[in-house]
Design an enzyme around this catalytic site. Sequence first.
Site, PDB file in Angstrom:
ATOM      1  N   ASP A  63       0.821  -1.227   0.000  1.00 39.07           N
ATOM      2  CA  ASP A  63       0.000   0.000   0.000  1.00 39.07           C
ATOM      3  C   ASP A  63       0.849   1.270   0.000  1.00 39.07           C
ATOM      4  O   ASP A  63       0.618   2.193  -0.786  1.00 39.07           O
ATOM      5  CB  ASP A  63      -0.918   0.069   1.233  1.00 39.07           C
ATOM      6  CG  ASP A  63      -1.868  -1.105   1.322  1.00 39.07           C
ATOM      7  OD1 ASP A  63      -1.458  -2.221   0.933  1.00 39.07           O
ATOM      8  OD2 ASP A  63      -3.002  -0.923   1.796  1.00 39.07           O
TER       9      ASP A  63
ATOM     10  N   ARG B 109       0.549   4.097  17.009  1.00 40.93           N
ATOM     11  CA  ARG B 109       0.226   5.143  16.042  1.00 40.93           C
ATOM     12  C   ARG B 109       0.581   6.549  16.500  1.00 40.93           C
ATOM     13  O   ARG B 109       1.211   7.305  15.757  1.00 40.93           O
ATOM     14  CB  ARG B 109      -1.252   5.061  15.613  1.00 40.93           C
ATOM     15  CG  ARG B 109      -1.581   3.812  14.792  1.00 40.93           C
ATOM     16  CD  ARG B 109      -0.719   3.720  13.558  1.00 40.93           C
ATOM     17  NE  ARG B 109      -1.028   2.579  12.735  1.00 40.93           N
ATOM     18  CZ  ARG B 109      -0.281   1.474  12.637  1.00 40.93           C
ATOM     19  NH1 ARG B 109       0.824   1.365  13.335  1.00 40.93           N
ATOM     20  NH2 ARG B 109      -0.634   0.483  11.842  1.00 40.93           N
TER      21      ARG B 109
ATOM     22  N   ASP C 163      -6.753   3.560  12.351  1.00 38.17           N
ATOM     23  CA  ASP C 163      -5.399   4.104  12.253  1.00 38.17           C
ATOM     24  C   ASP C 163      -5.359   5.490  11.611  1.00 38.17           C
ATOM     25  O   ASP C 163      -4.580   6.346  12.021  1.00 38.17           O
ATOM     26  CB  ASP C 163      -4.494   3.129  11.489  1.00 38.17           C
ATOM     27  CG  ASP C 163      -4.220   1.879  12.313  1.00 38.17           C
ATOM     28  OD1 ASP C 163      -4.265   1.967  13.552  1.00 38.17           O
ATOM     29  OD2 ASP C 163      -3.971   0.816  11.712  1.00 38.17           O
TER      30      ASP C 163
ATOM     31  N   SER D   7      -4.217  -8.632   7.120  1.00 39.98           N
ATOM     32  CA  SER D   7      -3.658  -7.332   7.442  1.00 39.98           C
ATOM     33  C   SER D   7      -2.920  -7.495   8.767  1.00 39.98           C
ATOM     34  O   SER D   7      -3.512  -7.790   9.798  1.00 39.98           O
ATOM     35  CB  SER D   7      -4.790  -6.301   7.563  1.00 39.98           C
ATOM     36  OG  SER D   7      -4.249  -5.089   8.013  1.00 39.98           O
TER      37      SER D   7
HETATM   38  N1  ARG Z   1      -7.950  -3.304  15.194  1.00 40.85           N
HETATM   39  C1  ARG Z   1      -6.735  -2.927  15.839  1.00 40.85           C
HETATM   40  C2  ARG Z   1      -6.764  -1.460  16.143  1.00 40.85           C
HETATM   41  O1  ARG Z   1      -7.522  -0.726  15.599  1.00 40.85           O
HETATM   42  C3  ARG Z   1      -5.525  -3.315  15.033  1.00 40.85           C
HETATM   43  C4  ARG Z   1      -5.336  -2.571  13.772  1.00 40.85           C
HETATM   44  C5  ARG Z   1      -4.190  -3.083  13.000  1.00 40.85           C
HETATM   45  N2  ARG Z   1      -3.849  -2.186  11.931  1.00 40.85           N
HETATM   46  C6  ARG Z   1      -3.485  -2.577  10.738  1.00 40.85           C
HETATM   47  N3  ARG Z   1      -3.214  -1.633   9.863  1.00 40.85           N
HETATM   48  N4  ARG Z   1      -3.432  -3.827  10.378  1.00 40.85           N
HETATM   49  O2  ARG Z   1      -5.989  -0.995  16.952  1.00 40.85           O
END
Ligand code: ARG
Length: 405
Positions: free
Chosen positions: A16, A96, A125, A177
């Site tokens: 990505d 993040r 995110d 993912s």
């Molecule tokens: N669902 C989790 C969160 O929002 C994990 C997200 C993982 N992010 C990713 N880009 N795969 O914190």
Amino acid sequence: MSRIAKVVLAYSGGLDTSVAVRWIAERYQCEIVTFCADVGQDEDLEAARQKALAVGAKKAVVRDLRREFVRDYVFPALRAGAIYEDGYLMGTALARPCIAAALVEVARAEGTDTIAHGATGKGNDQVRFELTAHYFMPGVRVIAPWREWEFTGRTQLIAYSQEHKIPIDATPEKPYSIDRNLLHNSIEGGLLEDPWNEPSDDVFELTRAPEQAPDTPRYVEIEFAAGNPVALDGETLQPDELLARLNQIAGEHGVGRVDIVENRMVGLKSRGVYETPGGTVLHVARRAVESITLDREAMHLRDDLSSRYASLVYNGLWFSPEREALQSLVDEMARQVNGTARVKLYKGSAITVGRKSDQSLYRADLATFDDETPYNHADAGGFIRTTALRLRIHSEQKQRAASGK
Ligand code: ARG
């Protein structure tokens, strides 16, 4: 909007963000600087840096944020007892803001007000990245290709890469993912989108399956000072070293897997599988030390606030007045949390088997069942009668009402 000359893109080296380099450069006709943070994802970041340059970045910055991540994000959340929806230890939600804060620093050093990230328009995110960016750089401009481009999925991204000769890994990536760092590994998507499907064992990277874990338990001793883990089995370690080592040990024993359906900020439910081996042990150990060092009412108050704290961090509000205020409160209490917990790791479980502290509030002389204690049993009678007074009044009133008098 005035023309954008330069963009700093949060770059992972994956499909990505590699497509994003080329796409942003073409769409905005601007210079791209990539920023890749090492938060313990255990990937070859020099290779990622080279790849960024190969796909068209003018400059590729890599920074090691491992210590900062654990010391300034993971441990404060641990002191707060923060667990989202009773299961998620927030490995991604904590990483993040750490990455975004550094991203903004790079943007500032590069003399631009524009950042970009590869998060989709469906997830949490994007919110976490952008709220942090707004906090540190009021007026920041954000490019989120996933909210702009015409691609709707992976297949189209792959086609675009081929068309533009963007090197993509020869081996087809796992159809999941993944987001990994020193605190956790997160696995979503693919077969897991059906919440009834059990994850196959090959999705896990940090933990062994409990049924394959050693038959002999492993004991670990974790020492806390002011609520922070400072030593493992008697050896003083830096935050990131301690967590890395504990991940290794607890992962070997299959500790820290969770499988949940969580509520995302954007309003949808999503299924997440996480492995947080070291973090899980730290929460268990913290609780054990707190149980002997914290006053009952102080601890209950903090417990009431833990889920609030977790929700706001999950929702991207790490850098907010409310998180900072909560942090001061929990840290004030955490000053008492000094001591050691002994935790037994065995086939997926992490159970406290011992706790001690020089400042323990636990009084064996009071708690004992063998008598001759300074505790006066007779006092309990009066206390119970007094506590029962309002229950008696309530009950007598009900009886009167029922008999119509
Ligand atoms: N669902 C989790 C969160 O929002 C994990 C997200 C993982 N992010 C990713 N880009 N795969 O914190």
